[in-house]
Motif scaffolding. Structure first.
Motif, PDB file in Angstrom:
ATOM      1  N   ASP A 111      82.923  24.566  53.650  1.00  0.00           N
ATOM      2  CA  ASP A 111      82.405  23.343  54.264  1.00  0.00           C
ATOM      3  C   ASP A 111      80.892  23.233  54.079  1.00  0.00           C
ATOM      4  O   ASP A 111      80.150  22.866  54.991  1.00  0.00           O
ATOM      5  N   ALA A 112      80.428  23.539  52.855  1.00  0.00           N
ATOM      6  CA  ALA A 112      79.001  23.473  52.540  1.00  0.00           C
ATOM      7  C   ALA A 112      78.683  22.136  51.878  1.00  0.00           C
ATOM      8  O   ALA A 112      79.564  21.304  51.641  1.00  0.00           O
ATOM      9  N   ASP A 113      77.399  21.934  51.586  1.00  0.00           N
ATOM     10  CA  ASP A 113      76.974  20.703  50.905  1.00  0.00           C
ATOM     11  C   ASP A 113      77.630  20.626  49.536  1.00  0.00           C
ATOM     12  O   ASP A 113      77.655  21.603  48.772  1.00  0.00           O
ATOM     13  N   MET A 114      78.144  19.432  49.224  1.00  0.00           N
ATOM     14  CA  MET A 114      78.866  19.243  47.973  1.00  0.00           C
ATOM     15  C   MET A 114      77.989  18.525  46.958  1.00  0.00           C
ATOM     16  O   MET A 114      77.371  17.506  47.268  1.00  0.00           O
ATOM     17  N   ASN A 115      77.923  19.075  45.772  1.00  0.00           N
ATOM     18  CA  ASN A 115      77.277  18.431  44.639  1.00  0.00           C
ATOM     19  C   ASN A 115      77.654  19.219  43.387  1.00  0.00           C
ATOM     20  O   ASN A 115      78.309  20.277  43.477  1.00  0.00           O
ATOM     21  N   PHE A 116      77.274  18.727  42.249  1.00  0.00           N
ATOM     22  CA  PHE A 116      77.610  19.395  41.001  1.00  0.00           C
ATOM     23  C   PHE A 116      76.332  19.562  40.183  1.00  0.00           C
ATOM     24  O   PHE A 116      75.291  18.987  40.500  1.00  0.00           O
ATOM     25  N   GLY A 117      76.430  20.385  39.132  1.00  0.00           N
ATOM     26  CA  GLY A 117      75.291  20.608  38.251  1.00  0.00           C
ATOM     27  C   GLY A 117      74.933  22.062  38.057  1.00  0.00           C
ATOM     28  O   GLY A 117      74.202  22.400  37.124  1.00  0.00           O
ATOM     29  N   ASN A 118      75.442  22.940  38.936  1.00  0.00           N
ATOM     30  CA  ASN A 118      75.139  24.365  38.767  1.00  0.00           C
ATOM     31  C   ASN A 118      75.636  24.890  37.431  1.00  0.00           C
ATOM     32  O   ASN A 118      74.966  25.713  36.786  1.00  0.00           O
ATOM     33  N   GLY A 119      76.804  24.426  37.009  1.00  0.00           N
ATOM     34  CA  GLY A 119      77.348  24.898  35.741  1.00  0.00           C
ATOM     35  C   GLY A 119      76.455  24.544  34.571  1.00  0.00           C
ATOM     36  O   GLY A 119      76.280  25.347  33.642  1.00  0.00           O
ATOM     37  N   ALA A 120      75.863  23.342  34.589  1.00  0.00           N
ATOM     38  CA  ALA A 120      74.951  22.954  33.512  1.00  0.00           C
ATOM     39  C   ALA A 120      73.748  23.877  33.466  1.00  0.00           C
ATOM     40  O   ALA A 120      73.324  24.314  32.386  1.00  0.00           O
ATOM     41  N   LEU A 121      73.184  24.201  34.629  1.00  0.00           N
ATOM     42  CA  LEU A 121      72.027  25.093  34.666  1.00  0.00           C
ATOM     43  C   LEU A 121      72.402  26.496  34.197  1.00  0.00           C
ATOM     44  O   LEU A 121      71.626  27.146  33.487  1.00  0.00           O
ATOM     45  N   TRP A 122      73.589  26.952  34.581  1.00  0.00           N
ATOM     46  CA  TRP A 122      74.041  28.272  34.129  1.00  0.00           C
ATOM     47  C   TRP A 122      74.156  28.318  32.605  1.00  0.00           C
ATOM     48  O   TRP A 122      73.751  29.303  31.972  1.00  0.00           O
ATOM     49  N   VAL A 123      74.672  27.272  32.006  1.00  0.00           N
ATOM     50  CA  VAL A 123      74.835  27.262  30.551  1.00  0.00           C
ATOM     51  C   VAL A 123      73.473  27.226  29.861  1.00  0.00           C
ATOM     52  O   VAL A 123      73.260  27.902  28.841  1.00  0.00           O
ATOM     53  N   VAL A 124      72.545  26.444  30.390  1.00  0.00           N
ATOM     54  CA  VAL A 124      71.203  26.395  29.803  1.00  0.00           C
ATOM     55  C   VAL A 124      70.560  27.776  29.829  1.00  0.00           C
ATOM     56  O   VAL A 124      69.993  28.245  28.833  1.00  0.00           O
TER      57      VAL A 124
END
Length: 498
Positions: A111-124
């Motif tokens: 039940d934490a804050d929901m958003n996306f984009g971590n995967g993109a940063l991990w790949v970079v």
């Protein structure tokens, strides 16, 4: 008489002769990296002194915690992927999506804050690790440049947010009264366009909100178009949109500190709340009186002078000229739409827009010259743009009442000096492009020569091959590395460019 065979210089890991200009470029890139890191560290320290985190902390936390902008991180990934092959791009996107799905499920369970984009940063970051551990030479440099480009897009956004917070904390007063008085010389365009949008809402405002808010997306598309051949040519173009875009975002907020302005919708409209001078925008023009600094809150960014949205839109327009007809039309549409939105929404005065145009063309010229080489025309244009920009700010600050009293003189004069910079830029850019087109095209690293070139390079028969070998050792024919026939020691040969 036998002569000693010509010695061929050793070749590097790409099979090309080492270029003497690489070492200065390496030093320049290293110095730029050190300066950028030092700037980010200094900004982090200043931000923490005012009680909030800086760009380094904000970007580092997005490795694990919910990012503020998922599309921005995927935009950075898109810039990084220009150095990858199509197969590698598909793998990178798959990994990014998979990581984001895992983060989504964990956050949903906690039940934490929901958003996306971590995967993109991990790949970079993974591309950077791959370059450091599994690649060498030019390939390592290419992957690290791609990583740096993607991270700089995100860091630039974080840096801009930190700058804006610092302006609101360190500048207790704003100079809107001065700019509003000077804007009378331009017939108060913000009030005029603001009334026009109110009369045509919600259609006009709905379209312009999209144009204004999606300017970074439009710039990313143009940048990706310019970088579309990096994976094939294995090198970045000398100059592209992203370089100027980032530099404008880096230098612009420094001017905010010198000339803090919040905009008419805050200083003279309802968005300013109790800090607004009066509720005048856009229906009633502000009175022309002796302007004084206005105390303002510690929240609203002082991000008006110059208009960076105008500067970015001008840069987008300039770089879209090299694209297809659709891209050129899109660049024109985004420029006109951005200028209309900045005025009609009350974010900027007309004086800000003129300063933004001069600011953009000056930086664009400096960035182009730094990539292709400085010439006399480029130096003159940068000096002209800098002088005009400084003169505009000085006149807004110390001559606003005179400008408002004589609009018939100062209005055309403001437009004239801005037009002079535009005209000088167009002439200089065309001359520089013509000069670059006359230069010999450098050889693309790793690219095979054209079939006709291979056929012409092959001897017609074994006797020709034997004759060529004999000529190389006896000096009676074409000498390797000299470029002339029958003359030893000639120096017509040109070094191979990479």
């Amino acid at each position: 008489m036998m002569t000693e065979p010509t010695r061929i210089p050793p070749r590097d890991d790409r099979g090309t002769q080492p270029a003497p200009w690489r070492r200065p470029r390496v030093v320049l890139w290293t110095a730029a990296g050190v300066v950028t890191l030092g700037f980010l560290v200094a900004l982090e320290i200043v931000a923490r002194g005012y009680g909030f985190s800086g760009p380094i902390t904000e970007q580092s936390r997005e490795v694990i915690f919910a990012p503020e902008s998922g599309p921005l991180l995927y935009g950075g990934l898109a810039l990084t992927m220009v150095v990858l092959t199509w197969r590698q791009r598909l793998i990178a996107l798959g990994v990014a999506a998979g990581v984001d799905i895992v983060f989504f499920l964990v956050r949903w369970a906690l039940d934490a804050d929901m958003n996306f984009g971590n995967g993109a940063l991990w790949v970079v970051l993974g591309v950077a690790v791959l370059g450091l551990t599994r690649r060498t030479g030019h390939e390592r440099t290419l992957l690290l440049k791609g990583t740096g480009l993607g991270l700089l897009l995100v860091a630039g956004h974080k840096t801009g947010d930190t700058w804006l917070l610092i302006t609101s904390k360190t500048r207790a007063t704003v100079l809107d009264a001065y700019v509003a008085a000077a804007d009378h010389a331009l017939a108060d365009p913000s009030w005029l366009v603001g009334r026009f949008l109110n009369a045509t809402a919600p259609v006009s405002t709905g379209i312009l909100h999209v144009v204004y808010g999606q300017l970074p997306l439009a710039a990313a598309l143009v940048g990706l178009y310019q970088l579309r051949r990096v994976a094939v040519e294995r090198r970045f173009p000398a100059h592209h949109l992203v370089r100027t875009f980032l530099m404008i975002g880096l230098l612009g907020p420094a001017i905010y500190m010198i000339f803090p302005v919040v905009g008419p919708v805050f200083a003279y409209g309802t968005d300013g709340g109790a800090w607004a001078t009066a509720n005048l925008w856009p229906d009633t023009l502000p009175p022309v009186t002796d302007p004084r600094p206005i105390p303002f809150d510690g929240i609203t960014p002082r991000n008006c002078m110059p208009s960076l949205h105008t500067a970015w839109a001008v840069t987008l327009f300039v770089h879209s000229r090299d694209g297809s007809r659709a891209m050129r039309w899109a660049g024109t549409f985004w420029l006109v739409g951005t200028l209309t939105a900045t005025l009609g929404f009350g974010y900027h005065y007309g004086a800000d827009l003129l300063a933004g145009v001069v600011f953009a063309l000056t930086i664009e010229t400096a960035m182009r010259c730094s990539a292709h080489g400085w010439d006399r025309a480029g130096v003159r244009l940068v000096a002209l743009g800098t002088t005009v920009f400084a003169a505009l700010l000085a006149s807004y600050r110390w001559l606003p009442t005179e400008m408002a009293a004589r609009p018939w003189l100062f209005g055309p004069l403001l437009l004239l000096v801005t037009g002079a910079v535009i005209y000088a830029y167009v002439r200089t850019a065309r001359a520089a492009r013509a000069a670059r087109e006359r230069e010999p095209k450098p050889e693309v690293p790793g690219q095979r020569p054209a079939p006709e070139a291979e056929e012409s390079a092959e001897p017609a028969d074994p006797t020709d091959a034997a004759g060529a070998a004999e000529a190389a050792t006896t000096g009676t024919g074409t000498t390797i590395g000299t470029g002339t026939t029958g003359e030893s020691g000639a120096t017509d040969a040109k070094p191979e460019l990479v």
